[in-house]
Design a protein around this motif. Structure first.
Motif, mmCIF file in Angstrom:
data_model
loop_
_atom_site.group_PDB
_atom_site.id
_atom_site.type_symbol
_atom_site.label_atom_id
_atom_site.label_comp_id
_atom_site.label_asym_id
_atom_site.label_seq_id
_atom_site.Cartn_x
_atom_site.Cartn_y
_atom_site.Cartn_z
ATOM 1 N N ASP A 35 144.785 15.550 -96.585
ATOM 2 C CA ASP A 35 145.674 14.721 -95.780
ATOM 3 C C ASP A 35 144.965 13.478 -95.262
ATOM 4 O OD1 ASP A 35 147.976 16.180 -96.080
ATOM 5 O OD2 ASP A 35 147.633 17.436 -94.325
ATOM 6 N N LEU A 36 143.703 13.610 -94.870
ATOM 7 C CA LEU A 36 142.956 12.436 -94.435
ATOM 8 C C LEU A 36 142.749 11.452 -95.578
ATOM 9 C CD1 LEU A 36 140.247 14.010 -92.076
ATOM 10 C CD2 LEU A 36 142.279 12.707 -91.418
ATOM 11 N N LEU A 37 142.506 11.971 -96.774
ATOM 12 C CA LEU A 37 142.358 11.088 -97.929
ATOM 13 C C LEU A 37 143.659 10.346 -98.221
ATOM 14 C CD1 LEU A 37 140.232 13.361 -100.300
ATOM 15 C CD2 LEU A 37 139.464 11.378 -98.988
ATOM 16 N N VAL B 203 159.164 13.836 -85.945
ATOM 17 C CA VAL B 203 159.450 13.579 -87.358
ATOM 18 C C VAL B 203 158.410 12.619 -87.929
ATOM 19 C CG1 VAL B 203 161.923 14.106 -87.268
ATOM 20 C CG2 VAL B 203 161.129 11.810 -86.627
ATOM 21 N N HIS B 204 157.144 12.903 -87.677
ATOM 22 C CA HIS B 204 156.078 12.006 -88.118
ATOM 23 C C HIS B 204 156.045 11.867 -89.642
ATOM 24 C CE1 HIS B 204 154.934 13.229 -84.056
ATOM 25 N NE2 HIS B 204 154.249 12.099 -83.978
ATOM 26 N N LYS B 205 156.162 12.971 -90.337
ATOM 27 C CA LYS B 205 156.128 12.923 -91.805
ATOM 28 C C LYS B 205 157.313 12.123 -92.350
ATOM 29 C CE LYS B 205 156.475 15.943 -95.894
ATOM 30 N NZ LYS B 205 155.510 15.203 -96.723
ATOM 31 N N ARG C 30 145.130 13.380 -85.260
ATOM 32 C CA ARG C 30 145.704 14.718 -85.113
ATOM 33 C C ARG C 30 145.241 15.648 -86.231
ATOM 34 N NH1 ARG C 30 152.017 13.953 -83.579
ATOM 35 N NH2 ARG C 30 151.833 16.213 -83.405
ATOM 36 N N VAL C 31 145.025 15.101 -87.410
ATOM 37 C CA VAL C 31 144.594 15.922 -88.542
ATOM 38 C C VAL C 31 143.107 16.241 -88.454
ATOM 39 C CG1 VAL C 31 144.282 15.944 -91.056
ATOM 40 C CG2 VAL C 31 146.424 15.098 -90.076
ATOM 41 N N PHE D 258 151.907 14.781 -97.988
ATOM 42 C CA PHE D 258 151.256 14.904 -96.696
ATOM 43 C C PHE D 258 151.847 16.074 -95.912
ATOM 44 C CE2 PHE D 258 150.964 13.889 -92.146
ATOM 45 C CZ PHE D 258 149.607 13.696 -92.014
ATOM 46 N N LYS D 259 150.993 16.880 -95.278
ATOM 47 C CA LYS D 259 151.449 17.998 -94.478
ATOM 48 C C LYS D 259 151.383 17.578 -93.003
ATOM 49 C CE LYS D 259 149.703 21.403 -97.778
ATOM 50 N NZ LYS D 259 149.218 20.379 -98.724
#
Length: 405
Positions: A225-227, A289-291, A342-343, A401-402
């Motif tokens: 996710d960071l990548l 609802v960030h994603k 956050r991740v 992305f999770k």
């Protein structure tokens, strides 16, 4: 019993908005850090609109490659130092790293102000770039805020950058006219000193959430996710810089503006887009609802860029599309670093944001180079289509992305 039951949901609903309000400490930290970022970025942006022309007063100012090196030297050293200084901020704290970075920024600005050659400016700008503190500032914002309100705080930082850019477009020609290029560099150094004072005395102390430990790069590099977020900010700033290779001549040609009056377009566009972005940020945080916001914004970016490619003959259409572009840009500029914080593991936030800001700097370099080549050998429309294609690729990576819990 019956009278008590209905009151419980009401209490829960009334408690929820209170939870999403910034506390006094969060508000002070976010506001002062946004101001710190804005003043520092204003010092950087002031040079961009005028240096290519103003450099003609310096030895070597007619050498386009040397002038380009002076502009790009800052970004190169920034990219190299983002990760080490992000790690240092995890280990030693945010404030010492930021203070040291601002001292380097001031020293570099003074060298530029005293130089009578472009080579001297290259040296000064390189030293300024050694103070790569973007990751430390962003991590400080993350330290000072809860996850529920962090995107809002990041939006304050992102919005302050946009306003700084608009102010730079207005102020830099005036400052060069009054004090010459040397006077502009003295103003930039003064802004660095103001930022130093803010970091030293005004921004509240926020302890790291966990004891500082030695960060390990592989822990961040292995996180998919960071990548994805790093790739996203690369795309975002690659597209931005490619646009500004072609936007000034396009707007001048369509609207009859001059370089000195383009701020009349940029300023209302950026302010309108910032106003339109704020409700989206609040909706994202309150509905969690960030994603979805990430996907919608990237999709909107791709659509706007694609339409731009076919609207290069209409001034009105281009300006409206620019507003749409900056709405998406400002949302993503606030949302993505919030998601990184956050991740990432709490003890590695500075490191993760260092990788993130390095990716951003590389995107800036790539966008300027690719945009320039496409504009020179193909067309303005090709630059916009490249941006649309890059945003489309980004969209498909963003779907994987999770969203953090």
């Amino acid at each position: 019993m019956n009278s008590a039951a209905p009151s419980q949901p009401v209490q829960a609903e009334s408690a929820k908005p209170a939870k999403l309000k910034l506390t006094p400490t969060e508000r002070r930290a976010s506001t002062t850090l946004a101001l710190l970022f804005a003043v520092r970025m204003l010092g950087l942006f002031l040079l961009t609109p005028v240096f290519a022309d103003a450099a003609k007063t310096l030895t070597g100012g007619s050498n386009a490659a040397l002038v380009g090196a002076a502009i790009g030297a800052y970004g190169l050293t920034q990219a190299i130092l983002q990760i080490p200084l992000g790690m240092a901020s995890d280990r030693f704290g945010r404030r010492p790293v930021i203070i040291g970075g601002m001292v380097l920024f001031i020293i570099g600005g003074i060298i530029c102000a005293l130089s009578d050659s472009v080579t001297g400016v290259v040296v000064g700008r390189s030293i300024q770039g050694l103070g790569a503190i973007s990751a430390a500032i962003t991590a400080w914002v993350a330290d000072a805020t809860r996850p529920e309100v962090r995107t809002r705080a990041m939006a304050m930082v992102g919005g302050s950058i946009g306003i700084s850019f608009a102010l730079a477009l207005v102020l830099s020609p005036l400052l060069v006219e009054i004090g010459g290029l040397s006077g502009l560099f003295w103003v930039i150094s003064l802004l660095g000193f103001v930022s130093l004072l803010l970091a030293t005395f005004i921004v509240p102390v926020v302890p790291l959430q966990v004891p500082a430990i030695q960060s390990r790069p592989r822990d961040v590099l292995r996180n998919g996710d960071l990548l994805r977020l790093n790739f996203g900010v690369f795309c975002l700033h690659c597209i931005l810089m490619s646009i500004f290779v072609v936007a000034p001549p396009l707007l001048i040609g369509l609207g009859g503006f001059t370089t000195g009056t383009l701020w009349k377009v940029y300023l209302p566009v950026i302010l309108a887009s910032f106003v339109a972005m704020v409700p989206v940020v609040f909706y994202t945080e309150t509905r969690h609802v960030h994603k979805q916001s990430l996907e919608w914004s990237v999709a909107g970016l791709a659509i706007v860029m694609a339409i731009m490619a076919f609207a290069t003959q209409s001034f009105t259409a281009i300006v409206i599309l620019f507003v749409g572009y900056f709405v998406a840009f400002n949302i993503l500029e606030a949302l993505q670093p919030s998601l990184v914080s956050r991740v990432a593991p709490a003890e590695h936030k500075g490191l993760a944001l260092g990788f993130y800001n390095m990716s951003q700097a590389l995107g800036v370099a790539a966008g300027g180079a690719v945009g320039g080549l496409l504009a020179r050998y193909t067309s303005i429309s090709a630059v916009f289509l490249m941006g649309a294609a890059l945003a489309a690729i980004w969209f498909f990576t963003a779907r994987s992305f999770k969203s953090p819990t």
